[in-house]
Design a protein around this motif. Structure first.
Motif, PDB file in Angstrom:
ATOM      1  N   PRO A  50       6.048  -5.628  -0.850  1.00 48.26           N
ATOM      2  CA  PRO A  50       6.318  -4.408  -0.080  1.00 48.26           C
ATOM      3  C   PRO A  50       5.436  -4.307   1.164  1.00 48.26           C
ATOM      4  N   ARG A  51       6.075  -3.908   2.259  1.00 49.45           N
ATOM      5  CA  ARG A  51       5.309  -3.566   3.445  1.00 49.45           C
ATOM      6  C   ARG A  51       4.721  -2.177   3.262  1.00 49.45           C
ATOM      7  N   THR A  52       3.619  -1.920   3.945  1.00 53.02           N
ATOM      8  CA  THR A  52       2.919  -0.660   3.740  1.00 53.02           C
ATOM      9  C   THR A  52       3.430   0.419   4.696  1.00 53.02           C
ATOM     10  N   TRP A  53       3.155   1.645   4.294  1.00 57.09           N
ATOM     11  CA  TRP A  53       3.560   2.819   5.056  1.00 57.09           C
ATOM     12  C   TRP A  53       3.019   2.736   6.482  1.00 57.09           C
ATOM     13  N   PRO A  54       3.846   3.050   7.494  1.00 54.32           N
ATOM     14  CA  PRO A  54       5.180   3.668   7.399  1.00 54.32           C
ATOM     15  C   PRO A  54       6.345   2.673   7.491  1.00 54.32           C
ATOM     16  N   ASP A  55       6.052   1.378   7.522  1.00 53.16           N
ATOM     17  CA  ASP A  55       7.112   0.372   7.724  1.00 53.16           C
ATOM     18  C   ASP A  55       7.723  -0.047   6.393  1.00 53.16           C
ATOM     19  N   ILE A  56       8.363   0.881   5.720  1.00 52.51           N
ATOM     20  CA  ILE A  56       8.790   0.642   4.336  1.00 52.51           C
ATOM     21  C   ILE A  56      10.308   0.671   4.142  1.00 52.51           C
ATOM     22  N   GLU A  57      11.078   1.006   5.182  1.00 57.58           N
ATOM     23  CA  GLU A  57      12.505   1.243   4.993  1.00 57.58           C
ATOM     24  C   GLU A  57      13.267   0.037   4.471  1.00 57.58           C
ATOM     25  N   ASP A  58      12.825  -1.167   4.779  1.00 62.05           N
ATOM     26  CA  ASP A  58      13.536  -2.373   4.354  1.00 62.05           C
ATOM     27  C   ASP A  58      12.883  -3.057   3.151  1.00 62.05           C
ATOM     28  N   ASN A  59      11.952  -2.374   2.506  1.00 62.25           N
ATOM     29  CA  ASN A  59      11.330  -2.953   1.311  1.00 62.25           C
ATOM     30  C   ASN A  59      12.362  -3.201   0.215  1.00 62.25           C
ATOM     31  N   ASP A  60      12.164  -4.301  -0.533  1.00 60.03           N
ATOM     32  CA  ASP A  60      12.977  -4.518  -1.724  1.00 60.03           C
ATOM     33  C   ASP A  60      12.569  -3.561  -2.837  1.00 60.03           C
ATOM     34  N   TRP A  61      11.305  -3.175  -2.831  1.00 65.53           N
ATOM     35  CA  TRP A  61      10.782  -2.258  -3.842  1.00 65.53           C
ATOM     36  C   TRP A  61      10.934  -0.827  -3.340  1.00 65.53           C
ATOM     37  N   PRO A  62      11.802  -0.012  -3.981  1.00 62.47           N
ATOM     38  CA  PRO A  62      12.143   1.298  -3.422  1.00 62.47           C
ATOM     39  C   PRO A  62      11.276   2.443  -3.931  1.00 62.47           C
ATOM     40  N   SER A  63       9.973   2.208  -4.089  1.00 61.79           N
ATOM     41  CA  SER A  63       9.092   3.241  -4.618  1.00 61.79           C
ATOM     42  C   SER A  63       7.708   3.098  -4.019  1.00 61.79           C
ATOM     43  N   ASP A  64       6.908   4.174  -4.164  1.00 59.32           N
ATOM     44  CA  ASP A  64       5.504   4.084  -3.758  1.00 59.32           C
ATOM     45  C   ASP A  64       4.581   3.934  -4.966  1.00 59.32           C
TER      46      ASP A  64
END
Length: 469
Positions: free
Chosen positions: A438-452
């Motif tokens: 996962p990329r870190t906040w705020p660049d998260i829209e295209d993450n495969d993992w859909p959670s924080d």
């Protein structure tokens, strides 16, 4: 319904594979100089030579070492005259070999006797491993011999069936965590949870042994993070995670409305939605819903699910996130709100077992921080719950198990705040789970993992040992 895979079959020798229990009985009678009776069975059947020698020494006054030597000689002489396999024993060994299921010999007899019997069975090559009274510090009824065999095979005791003929051997195998098939030779054995009793081995097949293994229950806790809506194509990604992890039940937080129903419908599962924030989805039928169906954003909800021949309660909890302890100069100063919420949850659950309590507690664990007695997890422990992750991975330094947060980087605290807790089950494994990088906040829209949050997944055994359902 998923059962644990049959990783190995572990055989006792005397009286189980070969008809030597009567030979041993006669050898003891010879050395004792008298006929044995019903009262003598616990001191003779399934016991190692040294145990019976010590028992005879107390009764006769003769040195235990001399009696042990005499017992060895008498028994070995009788074995050498020819041992007879019990009906069905060789056929079962051949069938297991044909299917590639490893086998081990686990006996309280010394190595010299075991080697003689192995030759009568066609040689030591019939077994991948053999463990005798000479190989462990403690023999049956202690679990050591079976645990040693499992270690040598590289298998989990919960995925093994032990075949035994005496109460002593059964006690050893069950203490090690194995499912047991008892085939009594001279003394009866009672059936019990996790234990099957048959008259003999004639009709036993590998398939029948597989059916003796307990069912598996794999439980996930997952905070969906605004229902997953921070990430593109979140629902498809959530479904992919559930499919790839092969979980059976998911306790959800931050469902933001209809996530539980939508996920369950897509999976063909069952769902319980509570309020706008909590949900439980299960591949097994939900037989009852528990707690307040209109629970607020924070709180807990439960469901009873039918698993095999029994039921398990599953609860999911989400505790208040304000004034998170590690953010504060006095970390424990504001835990009262979360403590009140978990106590309310524990009152709703009561003393039922088996039960699994999962959730995002927004509080670290006292098991991870010896200098801080975090009250929320302490309260759950006082109510009889065990932390499955720490049960499976007790070293908090080597396995920190951080679930907060894969997308919020330093200086944000990295803590374990999501839990799978249980009362009355047996833990096979527990781990955290995040897919991709996962990329870190705020660049998260295209993450495969859909959670924080990272998820926590625990695999339970339902059926044998201390986890009996």
């Amino acid at each position: 319904m998923t059962r644990l895979p049959l990783q190995a079959v572990l055989f006792d020798m005397d009286g189980t594979l070969v008809d030597t229990e009567r030979v041993w009985w006669e050898a003891v009678e010879k050395v004792a100089g008298r006929a044995l009776g019903e009262a003598d069975r616990p001191e003779v059947l399934g016991r190692p030579v040294e145990y019976t020698a010590t028992w005879l020494a107390a009764a006769t006054g003769a040195p235990a070492a001399d009696l042990a030597d005499a017992l060895h000689r008498e028994f070995a002489d009788r074995v050498r005259t020819g041992v007879v396999p019990r009906p069905g024993a060789l056929d079962l060994l051949d069938a297991l070999a044909h299917e590639g299921v490893p086998t081990a010999l686990v006996t309280a007899s010394p190595r010299s006797v075991a080697d003689t019997v192995l030759e009568a069975l066609g040689g030591a090559s019939r077994f991948a491993v053999s463990v005798t009274a000479d190989d462990t510090e403690h023999t049956k009824p202690a679990p050591d011999p079976y645990l040693a065999a499992c270690r040598a095979l590289g298998v989990d005791p919960a995925s093994c069936v032990a075949v035994e003929d005496t109460e002593t051997g059964v006690a050893s195998a069950e203490a090690a965590g194995c499912a047991v098939l008892a085939v009594p030779s001279l003394a009866p054995i009672e059936a019990a949870p996790g234990r099957t009793v048959l008259a003999g081995l004639e009709d036993v097949t590998p398939a029948r042994l597989r059916a003796l293994l307990p069912h598996r229950l794999r439980v996930m806790t997952w905070n969906l993070w605004y229902g997953g809506t921070k990430v593109h194509d979140h629902r498809a990604k959530q479904l992919k995670v559930i499919a790839e992890t092969d979980v059976d039940v998911v306790g959800l937080q931050e469902t933001y409305g209809s996530a539980a129903e939508e996920l369950a419908e897509a999976l063909g599962w069952h769902a319980h939605r509570a309020g706008e924030n909590l949900g439980i989805i299960s591949r097994f039928p939900i037989t009852a819903v528990l707690g307040d169906p209109d629970v607020g954003f924070y709180g807990a909800a439960g469901a009873r699910i039918a698993v095999g021949d029994g039921e398990v309660e599953i609860w999911t909890a989400h505790l208040d996130s304000e004034r998170y302890g590690p953010y504060e100069s006095e970390p424990l100063a504001h835990e009262e709100v979360r403590l009140g919420q978990i106590r309310d949850t524990l009152r709703r659950i009561g003393g039922v077992r088996p039960v699994v309590l999962v959730g995002d507690f927004n509080s670290p664990s006292h098991l991870d921080s010896p200098d801080l007695a975090w009250p929320v997890t302490e309260a759950v422990e006082e109510a009889g719950f065990r932390d499955s992750f720490r049960e499976a991975r007790p070293d908090a330094v080597r396995d920190p198990g951080h679930t907060w947060s894969p997308v919020h980087a330093h200086p944000e605290p990295q803590d374990r705040i999501d839990f799978v807790l249980h009362r009355g089950l047996a833990v096979l494994d527990s781990r955290t789970y995040v897919c991709g990088t996962p990329r870190t906040w705020p660049d998260i829209e295209d993450n495969d993992w859909p959670s924080d949050h990272a998820a926590v997944i625990t695999t339970f055994s339902l059926g044998s040992g201390r986890g009996t359902l």
